[in-house]
Write a protein that holds these residues in place. Structure first.
Motif, mmCIF file in Angstrom:
data_model
loop_
_atom_site.group_PDB
_atom_site.id
_atom_site.type_symbol
_atom_site.label_atom_id
_atom_site.label_comp_id
_atom_site.label_asym_id
_atom_site.label_seq_id
_atom_site.Cartn_x
_atom_site.Cartn_y
_atom_site.Cartn_z
ATOM 1 N N PHE A 83 0.844 -1.193 0.000
ATOM 2 C CA PHE A 83 0.000 0.000 0.000
ATOM 3 C C PHE A 83 0.882 1.247 0.000
ATOM 4 C CE2 PHE A 83 -2.458 -3.268 2.403
ATOM 5 C CZ PHE A 83 -3.419 -3.496 1.432
ATOM 6 N N PRO A 84 0.894 2.009 -1.101
ATOM 7 C CA PRO A 84 1.831 3.135 -1.218
ATOM 8 C C PRO A 84 1.513 4.294 -0.274
ATOM 9 C CG PRO A 84 0.319 3.096 -3.077
ATOM 10 C CD PRO A 84 0.092 1.829 -2.316
ATOM 11 N N ASN A 85 0.266 4.393 0.176
ATOM 12 C CA ASN A 85 -0.125 5.501 1.050
ATOM 13 C C ASN A 85 0.141 5.210 2.515
ATOM 14 O OD1 ASN A 85 -2.133 3.486 0.841
ATOM 15 N ND2 ASN A 85 -3.643 4.853 1.780
ATOM 16 N N MET A 86 0.728 4.058 2.803
ATOM 17 C CA MET A 86 1.009 3.676 4.185
ATOM 18 C C MET A 86 2.509 3.567 4.413
ATOM 19 S SD MET A 86 -1.729 0.636 4.896
ATOM 20 C CE MET A 86 -3.491 0.841 4.605
ATOM 21 N N ILE A 92 2.875 -3.759 7.283
ATOM 22 C CA ILE A 92 3.135 -5.042 7.946
ATOM 23 C C ILE A 92 1.964 -5.475 8.816
ATOM 24 C CG2 ILE A 92 4.598 -6.237 9.631
ATOM 25 C CD1 ILE A 92 6.942 -4.513 8.582
ATOM 26 N N VAL A 93 1.395 -4.543 9.583
ATOM 27 C CA VAL A 93 0.340 -4.906 10.547
ATOM 28 C C VAL A 93 -1.063 -4.782 9.954
ATOM 29 C CG1 VAL A 93 1.799 -4.225 12.479
ATOM 30 C CG2 VAL A 93 0.185 -2.564 11.528
ATOM 31 N N PHE A 94 -1.161 -4.625 8.653
ATOM 32 C CA PHE A 94 -2.464 -4.412 8.022
ATOM 33 C C PHE A 94 -3.466 -5.521 8.358
ATOM 34 C CE2 PHE A 94 -5.529 -4.720 4.537
ATOM 35 C CZ PHE A 94 -5.993 -3.415 4.486
ATOM 36 N N ALA A 95 -3.005 -6.757 8.466
ATOM 37 C CA ALA A 95 -3.917 -7.879 8.731
ATOM 38 C C ALA A 95 -4.680 -7.722 10.032
ATOM 39 C CB ALA A 95 -3.138 -9.193 8.744
ATOM 40 N N SER A 96 -4.118 -6.960 10.995
ATOM 41 C CA SER A 96 -4.783 -6.789 12.296
ATOM 42 C C SER A 96 -6.063 -5.955 12.175
ATOM 43 C CB SER A 96 -3.832 -6.132 13.302
ATOM 44 O OG SER A 96 -3.431 -4.850 12.843
ATOM 45 N N ARG A 123 9.269 4.645 6.934
ATOM 46 C CA ARG A 123 9.369 5.062 5.531
ATOM 47 C C ARG A 123 8.105 4.755 4.743
ATOM 48 N NH1 ARG A 123 15.067 3.218 2.902
ATOM 49 N NH2 ARG A 123 16.442 3.686 4.656
ATOM 50 N N ARG A 124 7.896 5.525 3.666
ATOM 51 C CA ARG A 124 6.832 5.230 2.703
ATOM 52 C C ARG A 124 7.372 4.225 1.684
ATOM 53 N NH1 ARG A 124 1.719 7.047 4.185
ATOM 54 N NH2 ARG A 124 2.027 8.887 5.494
ATOM 55 N N ILE A 125 6.495 3.478 1.097
ATOM 56 C CA ILE A 125 6.887 2.401 0.195
ATOM 57 C C ILE A 125 7.692 2.916 -1.003
ATOM 58 C CG2 ILE A 125 6.012 0.557 -1.297
ATOM 59 C CD1 ILE A 125 5.719 0.132 1.772
ATOM 60 N N LYS A 126 7.354 4.099 -1.503
ATOM 61 C CA LYS A 126 8.031 4.625 -2.696
ATOM 62 C C LYS A 126 9.513 4.898 -2.465
ATOM 63 C CE LYS A 126 6.731 9.480 -1.899
ATOM 64 N NZ LYS A 126 5.991 10.627 -2.449
ATOM 65 N N HIS A 127 9.916 4.957 -1.186
ATOM 66 C CA HIS A 127 11.316 5.244 -0.871
ATOM 67 C C HIS A 127 12.126 3.968 -0.603
ATOM 68 C CE1 HIS A 127 10.380 9.452 -0.834
ATOM 69 N NE2 HIS A 127 9.545 9.341 0.198
ATOM 70 N N LEU A 128 11.571 2.810 -0.927
ATOM 71 C CA LEU A 128 12.257 1.545 -0.682
ATOM 72 C C LEU A 128 12.848 0.970 -1.969
ATOM 73 C CD1 LEU A 128 9.651 -0.279 1.623
ATOM 74 C CD2 LEU A 128 11.542 1.209 2.323
ATOM 75 N N ALA A 137 6.969 -7.047 2.072
ATOM 76 C CA ALA A 137 5.855 -7.874 1.584
ATOM 77 C C ALA A 137 5.835 -9.227 2.287
ATOM 78 C CB ALA A 137 5.963 -8.048 0.079
ATOM 79 N N ILE A 138 7.010 -9.818 2.478
ATOM 80 C CA ILE A 138 7.085 -11.108 3.169
ATOM 81 C C ILE A 138 6.706 -10.937 4.638
ATOM 82 C CG2 ILE A 138 8.668 -12.929 3.928
ATOM 83 C CD1 ILE A 138 10.212 -12.425 1.271
ATOM 84 N N ALA A 139 7.174 -9.845 5.258
ATOM 85 C CA ALA A 139 6.830 -9.578 6.665
ATOM 86 C C ALA A 139 5.324 -9.428 6.831
ATOM 87 C CB ALA A 139 7.547 -8.316 7.142
#
Length: 325
Positions: A83-86, A92-96, A123-128, A137-139
């Motif tokens: 999710f780029p806005n997160m 990582i904790v989205f499933a909760s 960090r935001r996803i776009k900076h990875l 993604a694996i986490a």
């Protein structure tokens, strides 16, 4: 644990052709095939994203018609789908947000430490980088405590310098988080290092399933041998007229040249047709009967034997190096 029976799916002019296989609990199962062979379509079928014919049984329960949510599998796509806005932590904790995570705090701390993500959490996803996105993604998938983890070409976007590190982490996930992994790839090295079992997939069909060594070193069909890059595939009648297998293969590096025949090995009179020098060896093409063999000969041995185009000599193979197909 996972039993797939006659899985069939047709999309336009491509189909998964009655696939049947089993994946044991807490194992690392790799589906190996070229791009376009149907690997991702198969993962989506297992995840419940594609509607299929056939039967999927998981832990003794038929789940063929279960929704993706009800199956409880984790899925990491080739392009990660983060999710780029997160932030990294929020991903990582989205499933909760939609399910209760057992021992959530302890699991979260363990995952971010194990995958070395702590410095990235804000960090935001776009900076990875590609490798960082892959770890996130694996986490995220592990944090959801999946019963089965599906990985779609997880190393394709990772810088080669980090690939070994991520492969080691993937190998540890099965035991560390008590899960089972199905990983699809076109990369033989990945499959060899990670897999407990490999399924070779070609044009929507699974042609061979077995432990990694068996599949990579003893292909059962010509199609599998060709896909795996086997060279010098020749009729078995050349060396063993009564053999029950139709073909044999010999690795180019295992071919020996000699000025004398041998009765203890397979030896044939040959003519050297072509020689190509490369960095540390010569590529030698030799004609035997109606077959051309490709050999790799070290420069030291090449000079010692005085090999050259047009030379008549003997091409020999140790019996232990011959693989029958």
């Amino acid at each position: 644990m996972l039993h797939v029976e006659k899985l069939y799916l047709k999309k336009e002019d491509f189909s998964l052709k009655n696939l049947s296989f089993e994946v044991k609990k807490n194992s690392y199962f790799v589906i190996l095939g070229r791009t376009g062979s149907g690997k991702t379509m198969l993962l989506e079928s297992l995840a419940g994203i594609q509607k299929i014919k056939g039967e999927i049984v998981f832990d003794g329960k038929k789940i063929t018609n279960f929704s993706p949510e009800k199956r409880g599998f984790g899925f990491v796509y080739q392009d990660f789908v983060l999710f780029p806005n997160m932030t990294v932590k929020e991903n990582i904790v989205f499933a909760s947000r939609y399910k209760k995570i057992e021992n959530a705090s302890e699991l979260y701390e363990d995952v971010i430490t194990f995958l070395e993500i702590k410095p990235l959490l804000k960090r935001r996803i776009k900076h990875l980088s590609g490798g960082e996105k892959q770890r996130v993604a694996i986490a995220r998938a592990i944090y959801a405590r999946p019963k089965l983890l599906l990985l779609d070409e997880p190393l394709s976007a990772v810088d080669p310098t980090f690939r070994n590190t991520i492969m080691k982490s993937l190998k540890e996930i099965v035991k560390r988080y008590d899960t089972t992994i199905i990983h699809v790839t076109h990369n033989f090295r990945e499959a060899s290092y990670l897999a407990d079992k490999i399924a070779v997939m070609i044009d929507g069909s699974i042609l061979q399933v077995g432990n990694a060594y068996e599949v990579l070193n003893h292909p059962k069909t010509m199609e599998v041998a060709t896909f795996l890059g086997y060279k010098n595939i020749c009729p078995s009648g050349m060396i063993e007229p009564q053999h029950d297998k139709k073909f044999f293969s010999i690795d180019p590096s295992a071919i020996l040249f000699s000025h004398f025949s041998s009765t203890t090995e397979y030896c044939f009179a040959c003519r050297i047709d072509e020689v190509m020098g490369v960095t540390d060896h010569y590529k030698v093409f030799a004609h035997v009967q109606d077959v051309t063999f490709f050999a790799k000969v070290s420069k030291t041995m090449f000079d010692k034997l005085g090999l050259k185009e047009g030379l008549m000599c003997y091409l020999c193979m140790h019996k232990k190096d011959v693989i029958f197909i």
